[in-house]
Design an enzyme around this catalytic site. Structure first.
Site, PDB file in Angstrom:
ATOM      1  N   HIS A  98      -4.784 -11.374 -74.032  1.00 13.52           N
ATOM      2  CA  HIS A  98      -3.002 -12.054 -74.596  1.00 13.52           C
ATOM      3  C   HIS A  98      -1.855 -11.215 -73.819  1.00 13.52           C
ATOM      4  O   HIS A  98      -1.942 -10.173 -74.469  1.00 13.52           O
ATOM      5  CB  HIS A  98      -2.579 -12.256 -76.381  1.00 13.52           C
ATOM      6  N   HIS A 100       1.926 -11.160 -74.154  1.00 15.49           N
ATOM      7  CA  HIS A 100       2.967 -10.681 -74.751  1.00 15.49           C
ATOM      8  C   HIS A 100       4.043 -11.472 -73.686  1.00 15.49           C
ATOM      9  O   HIS A 100       4.616 -10.626 -72.734  1.00 15.49           O
ATOM     10  CB  HIS A 100       3.438  -9.581 -75.549  1.00 15.49           C
TER      11      HIS A 100
END
Ligand code: AMP
Length: 139
Positions: A98, A100
């Protein structure tokens, strides 16, 4: 066991989804470091960036590229810190790649990524040459 982010992809747990296409998704971080803190993921589960196939990596970057201005404009941010914690020792808690996107504001006190380390590593020129050679040979 599927990751918490796969459960979001499957609609099994709620999230504030802000973008979705065939291979990627973006949603608000549940514990935002700033208003608009957004996560961008590949829908398929890969633990680390190193595991992501090239075509998915291209899709992932395209979504990051799309979402950075969308996030900045939505919360009137001055800038963004865009980062991956790539591996447990780097602070990755959810084992599903992921990115950010953290909106930044003048005077927010967050500092640059460099602030995590307190200063540069102490390396001699010959060490740097060796490291550069090692990396270049694998790139
Ligand atoms: P990392 O430390 O890079 O693995 O970051 C994981 C991020 O996922 C943290 O910022 C969490 O706040 C966020 N997070 C964990 N669970 C959820 C969830 N269910 N929905 C949205 N964000 C989440």
């Amino acid at each position: 066991m599927s990751t918490i982010f796969s459960q979001i992809v499957e609609g099994e747990i709620p999230a504030r989804v802000v973008y979705e296409d065939e291979t990627t998704m973006a949603f608000l971080d549940a514990n935002p470091l700033a208003p608009g803190h957004t996560l961008v993921i590949p829908k398929d589960e890969y633990e680390r960036l190193n595991d992501v196939p090239e075509d998915v990596a291209a899709d992932l970057y395209a979504t990051i590229h799309r979402m950075v201005p969308a996030v900045e404009e939505s919360v009137d941010a001055d800038a963004t810190t865009v980062a991956f914690n790539n591996g447990e020792e780097a602070g990755q808690e959810v084992p599903h790649v992921h990115c950010h996107i953290v909106p930044r504001f003048e005077g927010d006190g967050g500092g640059p990524i460099h602030a995590m380390f307190g200063g540069p590593a102490d390396l001699e020129d010959d060490e740097l040459d060796d490291i550069a050679d090692e990396i270049e040979s694998r790139a």
